[in-house]
Design a protein around this motif. Structure first.
Motif, PDB file in Angstrom:
ATOM      1  N   UNK A 204       0.807  -1.236   0.000  1.00  0.00           N
ATOM      2  CA  UNK A 204       0.000   0.000   0.000  1.00  0.00           C
ATOM      3  C   UNK A 204       0.834   1.277   0.000  1.00  0.00           C
ATOM      4  N   UNK A 205       1.981   1.301   0.679  1.00  0.00           N
ATOM      5  CA  UNK A 205       2.720   2.571   0.687  1.00  0.00           C
ATOM      6  C   UNK A 205       3.296   2.865  -0.696  1.00  0.00           C
ATOM      7  N   UNK A 206       3.637   1.808  -1.436  1.00  0.00           N
ATOM      8  CA  UNK A 206       4.086   2.058  -2.811  1.00  0.00           C
ATOM      9  C   UNK A 206       2.937   2.618  -3.649  1.00  0.00           C
ATOM     10  N   UNK A 207       1.758   2.042  -3.484  1.00  0.00           N
ATOM     11  CA  UNK A 207       0.590   2.542  -4.229  1.00  0.00           C
ATOM     12  C   UNK A 207       0.297   3.992  -3.839  1.00  0.00           C
ATOM     13  N   UNK A 208       0.509   4.311  -2.558  1.00  0.00           N
ATOM     14  CA  UNK A 208       0.227   5.665  -2.070  1.00  0.00           C
ATOM     15  C   UNK A 208       1.144   6.706  -2.711  1.00  0.00           C
ATOM     16  N   UNK A 209       2.286   6.253  -3.207  1.00  0.00           N
ATOM     17  CA  UNK A 209       3.212   7.198  -3.863  1.00  0.00           C
ATOM     18  C   UNK A 209       2.562   7.827  -5.102  1.00  0.00           C
ATOM     19  N   UNK A 210       1.538   7.144  -5.643  1.00  0.00           N
ATOM     20  CA  UNK A 210       0.834   7.693  -6.817  1.00  0.00           C
ATOM     21  C   UNK A 210       0.042   8.955  -6.480  1.00  0.00           C
ATOM     22  N   UNK A 211      -0.152   9.197  -5.181  1.00  0.00           N
ATOM     23  CA  UNK A 211      -1.025  10.304  -4.764  1.00  0.00           C
ATOM     24  C   UNK A 211      -0.366  11.678  -4.896  1.00  0.00           C
ATOM     25  N   UNK A 212       0.918  11.712  -5.202  1.00  0.00           N
ATOM     26  CA  UNK A 212       1.598  13.005  -5.284  1.00  0.00           C
ATOM     27  C   UNK A 212       2.472  13.106  -6.539  1.00  0.00           C
ATOM     28  N   UNK A 213       2.679  14.340  -6.980  1.00  0.00           N
ATOM     29  CA  UNK A 213       3.599  14.554  -8.114  1.00  0.00           C
ATOM     30  C   UNK A 213       5.044  14.538  -7.611  1.00  0.00           C
ATOM     31  N   UNK A 214       5.192  14.646  -6.285  1.00  0.00           N
ATOM     32  CA  UNK A 214       6.547  14.765  -5.734  1.00  0.00           C
ATOM     33  C   UNK A 214       7.173  13.398  -5.451  1.00  0.00           C
ATOM     34  N   UNK A 215       8.446  13.461  -5.079  1.00  0.00           N
ATOM     35  CA  UNK A 215       9.232  12.256  -4.849  1.00  0.00           C
ATOM     36  C   UNK A 215       8.874  11.585  -3.518  1.00  0.00           C
ATOM     37  N   UNK A 216       8.744  10.265  -3.550  1.00  0.00           N
ATOM     38  CA  UNK A 216       8.509   9.507  -2.314  1.00  0.00           C
ATOM     39  C   UNK A 216       9.662   8.511  -2.163  1.00  0.00           C
ATOM     40  N   UNK A 217      10.358   8.596  -1.041  1.00  0.00           N
ATOM     41  CA  UNK A 217      11.473   7.668  -0.803  1.00  0.00           C
ATOM     42  C   UNK A 217      11.035   6.642   0.231  1.00  0.00           C
ATOM     43  N   UNK A 218      11.191   5.378  -0.109  1.00  0.00           N
ATOM     44  CA  UNK A 218      10.742   4.306   0.782  1.00  0.00           C
ATOM     45  C   UNK A 218      11.914   3.421   1.186  1.00  0.00           C
ATOM     46  N   UNK A 219      11.933   3.055   2.449  1.00  0.00           N
ATOM     47  CA  UNK A 219      13.009   2.200   2.952  1.00  0.00           C
ATOM     48  C   UNK A 219      12.431   0.918   3.554  1.00  0.00           C
TER      49      UNK A 219
ATOM     50  N   UNK B  39       8.337  -6.324  -6.714  1.00  0.00           N
ATOM     51  CA  UNK B  39       8.823  -6.093  -8.083  1.00  0.00           C
ATOM     52  C   UNK B  39       7.596  -5.931  -8.999  1.00  0.00           C
ATOM     53  N   UNK B  40       6.585  -6.770  -8.754  1.00  0.00           N
ATOM     54  CA  UNK B  40       5.347  -6.656  -9.540  1.00  0.00           C
ATOM     55  C   UNK B  40       4.719  -5.278  -9.326  1.00  0.00           C
ATOM     56  N   UNK B  41       4.686  -4.815  -8.074  1.00  0.00           N
ATOM     57  CA  UNK B  41       4.093  -3.500  -7.803  1.00  0.00           C
ATOM     58  C   UNK B  41       4.900  -2.409  -8.510  1.00  0.00           C
ATOM     59  N   UNK B  42       6.245  -2.541  -8.532  1.00  0.00           N
ATOM     60  CA  UNK B  42       6.998  -1.480  -9.224  1.00  0.00           C
ATOM     61  C   UNK B  42       6.727  -1.503 -10.726  1.00  0.00           C
ATOM     62  N   UNK B  43       6.540  -2.702 -11.280  1.00  0.00           N
ATOM     63  CA  UNK B  43       6.197  -2.775 -12.725  1.00  0.00           C
ATOM     64  C   UNK B  43       4.851  -2.105 -12.977  1.00  0.00           C
ATOM     65  N   UNK B  44       3.930  -2.333 -12.047  1.00  0.00           N
ATOM     66  CA  UNK B  44       2.589  -1.765 -12.189  1.00  0.00           C
ATOM     67  C   UNK B  44       2.644  -0.232 -12.141  1.00  0.00           C
ATOM     68  N   UNK B  45       3.414   0.302 -11.185  1.00  0.00           N
ATOM     69  CA  UNK B  45       3.519   1.759 -11.076  1.00  0.00           C
ATOM     70  C   UNK B  45       4.213   2.326 -12.317  1.00  0.00           C
ATOM     71  N   UNK B  46       5.223   1.608 -12.799  1.00  0.00           N
ATOM     72  CA  UNK B  46       5.939   2.071 -14.001  1.00  0.00           C
ATOM     73  C   UNK B  46       4.993   2.082 -15.202  1.00  0.00           C
ATOM     74  N   UNK B  47       4.102   1.097 -15.260  1.00  0.00           N
ATOM     75  CA  UNK B  47       3.118   1.036 -16.343  1.00  0.00           C
ATOM     76  C   UNK B  47       2.240   2.289 -16.334  1.00  0.00           C
ATOM     77  N   UNK B  48       2.032   2.833 -15.124  1.00  0.00           N
ATOM     78  CA  UNK B  48       1.191   4.046 -14.995  1.00  0.00           C
ATOM     79  C   UNK B  48       2.005   5.326 -15.156  1.00  0.00           C
ATOM     80  N   UNK B  49       3.241   5.195 -15.596  1.00  0.00           N
ATOM     81  CA  UNK B  49       4.158   6.316 -15.846  1.00  0.00           C
ATOM     82  C   UNK B  49       4.886   6.827 -14.617  1.00  0.00           C
ATOM     83  N   UNK B  50       4.845   6.063 -13.525  1.00  0.00           N
ATOM     84  CA  UNK B  50       5.670   6.451 -12.376  1.00  0.00           C
ATOM     85  C   UNK B  50       7.118   6.076 -12.691  1.00  0.00           C
TER      86      UNK B  50
END
Ligand code: UD1
Length: 426
Positions: free
Chosen positions: A27-42, A51-62
């Motif tokens: 969910x926190x990766x998905x939440x990064x879509x809520x802003x135009x700004x940079x989100x750093x996650x540790x 990895x699947x979630x990052x592919x999904x976000x990349x598909x949405x132009x993140x």
């Protein structure tokens, strides 16, 4: 397809570290879509679902930057979100892809997300997510296997939502939808899982106005926009619980570090009831010692803070080694005993009636070839393999790779004889 080969009978001893929580990272990766700004996650665990979630976000132009591979640090930036779609190809490998629905609706007021369909442990509908979004003004249809949602005038509006059933990703999705909605949203009968609280903590750092976290009523006042942030996800309580069972079942002495003992209350209480001595060493460390004798104890799976359904298969492995009868009632998912028949093939004495499994022990397990059916079932089979005589070969371990970081290396590090066997796909 990879397999695990385990030679059972070794007591696990030493110290093992817990990774970040997969179910928080999603969910926190998905939440990064809520802003135009940079989100750093540790503390993002190195597991396939992320990895699947990052592919999904990349598909949405993140733009998803994994600072070094493999690494637990992600930077996600979505200045423009042109492609509000979660395609079937990604959703079919990970149901949690549906977590992008709320953020998409909040950010661009439109979303096309493939319906997840059933999975091995049950039908797992998303009707409650959709109903809540409709209450917030979304127009929702389904077409060609996709959920198609649209907010009139591009923005959702606050609503009073009472979930008929407690849903973890449903609560998370609607929270993320509500943070940018017009007005106040109240979520009643919301999930209280630590992963929900972790998401609230991150959203608050992004500028969201939320109160009530940790309780079953959440209040969200929508804001105009959210900003970037930095967030470290909480430790994985299911991995920690699995390791606690590993120490207890093998009669070892295991110190589990980098975990959050306050999230492990139900598991610790149950293992102590079953006779395994557990010590909370400090705020991030627990120690388990093998019991002189494990005794049967009944378990009912419940929403947090109850005993997690995600620990049920692992507990069943322990119950096979406990003296007497353990009655395990599964209340969250309708079909979550697939691991039982594999454990029975290893010699466990288990009978199933509806949502209840009765385990009679102790049973001398013997290694054989078994099939993993889902993520947590695989973990249960690994634990059974650790105490079985001879060799256990677990097939279809891609399930476990979805959610356990470096399980083979971690268990080997504390004395288990386990290895990954690579086999060519036939
Ligand atoms: C999350 C966890 C999963 C865990 C589960 C229960 C993530 C990514 N996954 O899954 O590991 O096993 O919580 O703790 O966090 N339901 C409906 N309609 C809905 C939504 C849910 O009927 O719209 C039902 C489900 O079928 C299930 C129950 O509600 O019987 C709970 O499911 P839910 O809490 O939603 O599970 P997930 O969020 O999918």
């Amino acid at each position: 397809m990879d397999k695990f080969r385990i030679k059972g009978g070794k007591a696990l001893r030493g110290t093992v570290a817990v990774s970040g929580a997969k179910n928080s990272a999603l969910p926190v990766m998905a939440a990064a879509l809520l802003t135009v700004e940079k989100v750093a996650l540790h503390n993002i665990p190195k597991v396939r679902d992320l990895i699947t979630m990052s592919k999904l976000l990349a598909f949405m132009d993140a733009k998803v930057t994994i600072t070094e591979f493999p690494s637990s640090d992600y930077v996600i930036e979505t200045p423009k979100l042109n492609h509000a779609e979660a395609p079937y190809e990604l959703v079919k490998t990970m149901r949690a892809s549906v977590l992008t629905l709320g953020p998409l609706m909040a950010r661009v007021g439109i979303a096309r997300v493939s319906l997840p369909g059933g999975c091995a442990i049950g039908a797992r509908p998303v009707d409650l997510h959709l109903k809540a979004l409709e209450q917030m003004g979304a127009e929702i249809g389904t077409s060609h296997g996709y959920i198609e949602a649209r907010a009139p005038k591009g923005r959702l509006k606050g609503a009073h939502i009472v979930f008929e059933k407690i849903t973890v990703t449903g609560t998370e999705n609607i929270l993320m939808a509500a943070v940018l909605a017009d007005g106040e949203t109240v979520l009643e009968n919301a999930a209280r899982e630590p992963e929900v609280t972790d998401l609230v903590a991150m959203l608050r750092k992004m500028g969201a106005q939320i109160c009530g976290d940790g309780s079953s009523t959440l209040r969200v006042r929508g804001v105009e926009k959210l900003h970037g942030t930095e967030h470290t996800v909480i430790p994985d309580r299911i991995e920690a619980g699995t390791l606690l069972v590993a120490g207890a079942i093998t009669g070892g002495d295991l110190t589990i570090k980098d975990c959050a003992p306050e999230h492990l209350g139900a598991v610790i209480a149950k293992l102590e009831q079953a006779g395994a001595p557990i010590e909370i060493v400090d705020k991030t460390t627990v120690r388990v010692r093998g019991a002189k004798k494990l005794v049967g104890a009944d378990v009912t799976t419940e929403e947090y803070p109850g005993f997690a359904t995600d620990m049920q298969a692992q507990y069943m492995a322990l119950a096979t080694q406990a003296e007497g009868t353990s009655v395990i009632s599964e209340r969250i998912f309708e079909n979550r005993f697939l691991h039982a028949s594999e454990m029975m093939r290893m010699g466990a004495n288990i009978s199933i009636e509806g949502h209840t499994a009765t385990v009679r022990g102790p049973a001398a397990l013997s290694g054989t070839v078994v099939q993993a059916s889902d993520l947590r079932a695989s973990a249960g089979l690994v634990l059974a393999g650790l105490v079985a005589s001879g060799e256990t070969m677990i097939e279809r371990v891609y399930h476990i790779d979805r959610g356990y970081e470096g399980i083979v290396e971690k268990l080997r590090g504390v004395g288990a004889e386990i290895e990954r066997v690579h086999t060519a796909v036939s």
